[in-house]
Design a protein around this motif. Structure first.
Motif, mmCIF file in Angstrom:
data_model
loop_
_atom_site.group_PDB
_atom_site.id
_atom_site.type_symbol
_atom_site.label_atom_id
_atom_site.label_comp_id
_atom_site.label_asym_id
_atom_site.label_seq_id
_atom_site.Cartn_x
_atom_site.Cartn_y
_atom_site.Cartn_z
ATOM 1 N N LEU A 115 39.831 -14.856 -24.508
ATOM 2 C CA LEU A 115 38.699 -14.149 -23.886
ATOM 3 C C LEU A 115 38.580 -12.718 -24.399
ATOM 4 C CD1 LEU A 115 36.350 -13.937 -21.965
ATOM 5 C CD2 LEU A 115 37.956 -13.537 -20.084
ATOM 6 N N VAL A 116 39.703 -12.037 -24.555
ATOM 7 C CA VAL A 116 39.670 -10.652 -25.056
ATOM 8 C C VAL A 116 39.080 -10.622 -26.462
ATOM 9 C CG1 VAL A 116 41.088 -8.687 -25.771
ATOM 10 C CG2 VAL A 116 41.565 -9.850 -23.612
ATOM 11 N N THR A 117 39.426 -11.611 -27.284
ATOM 12 C CA THR A 117 38.872 -11.688 -28.638
ATOM 13 C C THR A 117 37.366 -11.888 -28.591
ATOM 14 O OG1 THR A 117 40.939 -12.650 -29.440
ATOM 15 C CG2 THR A 117 39.003 -12.886 -30.846
ATOM 16 N N LEU A 118 36.901 -12.756 -27.682
ATOM 17 C CA LEU A 118 35.465 -12.978 -27.531
ATOM 18 C C LEU A 118 34.761 -11.696 -27.088
ATOM 19 C CD1 LEU A 118 32.944 -14.832 -27.331
ATOM 20 C CD2 LEU A 118 33.627 -15.276 -24.960
ATOM 21 N N LEU A 119 35.336 -11.007 -26.115
ATOM 22 C CA LEU A 119 34.709 -9.783 -25.601
ATOM 23 C C LEU A 119 34.654 -8.694 -26.664
ATOM 24 C CD1 LEU A 119 36.394 -9.697 -22.081
ATOM 25 C CD2 LEU A 119 33.970 -10.126 -22.554
ATOM 26 N N ALA A 120 35.591 -8.726 -27.608
ATOM 27 C CA ALA A 120 35.646 -7.696 -28.640
ATOM 28 C C ALA A 120 34.473 -7.781 -29.614
ATOM 29 C CB ALA A 120 36.960 -7.786 -29.410
ATOM 30 N N VAL A 121 33.734 -8.906 -29.599
ATOM 31 C CA VAL A 121 32.578 -9.005 -30.502
ATOM 32 C C VAL A 121 31.301 -8.498 -29.840
ATOM 33 C CG1 VAL A 121 33.632 -11.043 -31.542
ATOM 34 C CG2 VAL A 121 31.786 -11.347 -29.874
ATOM 35 N N HIS A 122 31.384 -8.113 -28.577
ATOM 36 C CA HIS A 122 30.206 -7.670 -27.834
ATOM 37 C C HIS A 122 30.089 -6.145 -27.904
ATOM 38 C CE1 HIS A 122 26.928 -7.890 -25.132
ATOM 39 N NE2 HIS A 122 27.562 -7.504 -24.038
ATOM 40 N N THR A 123 28.870 -5.646 -27.998
ATOM 41 C CA THR A 123 28.674 -4.190 -28.086
ATOM 42 C C THR A 123 28.495 -3.522 -26.732
ATOM 43 O OG1 THR A 123 26.298 -4.558 -28.402
ATOM 44 C CG2 THR A 123 27.647 -4.273 -30.385
ATOM 45 N N PHE A 124 28.385 -4.290 -25.671
ATOM 46 C CA PHE A 124 28.265 -3.774 -24.310
ATOM 47 C C PHE A 124 27.200 -2.671 -24.183
ATOM 48 C CE2 PHE A 124 32.507 -5.652 -24.218
ATOM 49 C CZ PHE A 124 32.455 -6.349 -23.026
ATOM 50 N N PRO A 125 25.926 -3.015 -24.347
ATOM 51 C CA PRO A 125 24.872 -2.009 -24.193
ATOM 52 C C PRO A 125 24.843 -1.397 -22.795
ATOM 53 C CG PRO A 125 23.935 -4.224 -24.322
ATOM 54 C CD PRO A 125 25.374 -4.333 -24.710
#
Length: 474
Positions: A355-365
């Motif tokens: 999950l952490v790896t997946l979240l790391a691809v998001h830019t979180f606008p």
């Protein structure tokens, strides 16, 4: 560290001048003023108590101001000294400035001139001390009051640098401007400033973007009875409620022009007029402003006053967005899972390792606020076992804003794929780009374009036809 708690020291052998000057300062909000009629007492006093600024006569018995100036500069280099003397000579003034004087006033001095000089001296002295303290903290990587930032979950060096800066500036009387994108937690930082400031009054927050000019004046300054129709009772404004404390003016970048003028006066003069009153009241509130706007751009557009901006940015801090501190993702995930489980009265779910790896691809606008919402939604949908990644995957795909996990970056500006597509592209995005670029370079000739792409003409024709069919509205 701010010098606001330190005294203004007046040194003169004429008692009447000492008394008059002290009354002027006390009557204009300077609560700590010390007078010395014997110049020999100055250096011992400074060694024991310190000072925010000194107003020094030049010619006195025992030890003259000319003798004291170089000694003060040597022992207290950050301490501003205002020379106030009856000698109106250019050469003497030049010599005093060379010896370290901050200003040179000729007696008799108008009260406004004295107040202006003392205010500037104290401000410059405070900034100088803060700069020295900040250098020391950064060099030693020291954080003296980590408890003030306990509500902010981070392990980022960038955030630690922000904490160190706020520790130094929090006790200043000058306003602090907190900037950052929506969702980075600007109000948490303003609360930390209030805690660090040592102020005993209330912390009061107001969103000024929602206020027109009349509401702004009434909300902040209050009104007297009968000030306007319906004002049956006097009202205390938020400035008065925040007296001795902190007033947060949120979304300051959206403040209308008329209100900007009133805020500028409040910051410059530290006084205001309740609506319907012609009697000025002193402001005893520390002002903190926050915005997600680019104030320099707003100035260029004529929507924000230059003089107000430069008054606000004496102490300015930018909160980095979440995409610039991705090392905080695991900490925040664990924190929000625990928080969501507590609020929803459920057992804290176990997240999958990937999950952490997946979240790391998001830019979180939407930054930390968006991340919290994602986790709470996932926990609310959780029924048992390992936490599902589907909710996170859906949000990331729908946002279309992501970075490849194999290329962690602190910013998007140096990523060629993001620069080209505006986000990390899908395989379909890249395929369509290659087809379009090949057709453009081949002048519309499918055979040449197919050769460039390394596929047959029939394959290219089929792909183009399929895309055209998908683009036809139903």
């Amino acid at each position: 560290m701010s010098n606001d708690h330190l005294p203004i020291v007046l040194v003169d052998d004429e008692e009447n001048i000492l008394k008059a000057s002290k009354l002027i300062l006390l009557g204009n909000g300077y609560g700590n003023v010390v007078t010395l009629s014997d110049s020999r007492a100055l250096l011992p006093f400074l060694a024991e108590h310190g000072a925010a600024a000194i107003v020094l006569d030049l010619f006195m018995p025992h030890q003259s101001g000319l003798d004291l100036l170089p000694l003060i500069a040597e022992r207290h280099p950050d301490l501003p000294v205002i020379v106030m003397t009856a000698v109106d000579e250019t050469e003497t003034a030049v010599n005093c400035m060379k010896a370290g004087a901050f200003d040179y006033l000729v007696k008799p001095v108008e009260s406004g001139r004295l107040l202006s000089s003392v205010a500037k001296a104290r401000e410059i002295g405070s900034l100088s001390q803060e700069l020295s303290s900040l250098k020391e903290c950064l060099l030693e990587d020291r954080l003296d009051h980590p408890e003030a930032f306990s509500a902010i979950v981070t392990d980022s060096k960038k955030m630690r640098a922000v904490f160190q800066y706020l520790e130094i500036t929090a006790r200043s009387r000058q306003p602090i401007l907190i900037t950052g994108e929506t969702g980075v937690g600007k109000e948490l930082f303003s609360r930390a400033v209030h805690q660090l400031s040592g102020l005993k009054g209330n912390y009061v927050a107001v969103n000024v973007a929602e206020l027109d000019d009349n509401m702004f004046s009434d909300t902040l300054f209050g009104h007297r009875k009968g000030a306007f129709t319906g004002a049956d009772q006097p009202r205390e404004g938020l400035i008065a409620k925040a007296a001795g404390g902190t007033l947060l003016l949120d979304e300051i970048g959206d403040l209308n022009g008329a209100s900007q003028i009133k805020l500028l006066r409040l910051l410059q003069e530290r006084e205001y007029y309740p609506v319907g009153s012609d009697v000025a009241r002193k402001s005893e509130a520390r002002i903190v402003c926050a915005t997600n706007r680019d104030l320099r751009k707003r100035m260029e557009e004529g929507k924000f006053r230059n003089d107000l901006f430069y008054r606000l940015c004496t102490h300015q801090v930018r909160i980095p967005p979440l995409r610039e501190r991705m090392e905080d993702i695991p900490l925040l995930l664990d924190h929000f899972l625990a928080l969501a489980a507590q609020e929803l009265e459920r057992k804290k779910p176990t997240p999958p390792a990937e999950l952490v790896t997946l979240l790391a691809v998001h830019t979180f606008p939407g930054n930390v606020r968006e991340f919290q919402a994602m986790v709470f939604d996932a926990v609310a949908r959780h029924t048992g076992g390992v936490l599902s990644m589907e909710n996170f995957r859906r949000v990331i795909v729908e946002s279309g804003a992501s970075l490849p996990p194999s290329h962690p970056r602190e910013s998007l500006s140096d990523d060629p794929l993001v620069s080209l597509f505006g986000r990390f592209p899908t395989v379909r995005d890249v395929e369509e780009y290659l087809f379009d670029e090949a057709m453009k370079r081949a002048g519309g000739n499918q055979g040449i374009a197919a050769t460039m792409l390394g596929i047959t003409r029939q394959t290219l024709n089929k792909r183009l036809q399929l895309r055209n069919d998908n683009e036809v509205p139903s």
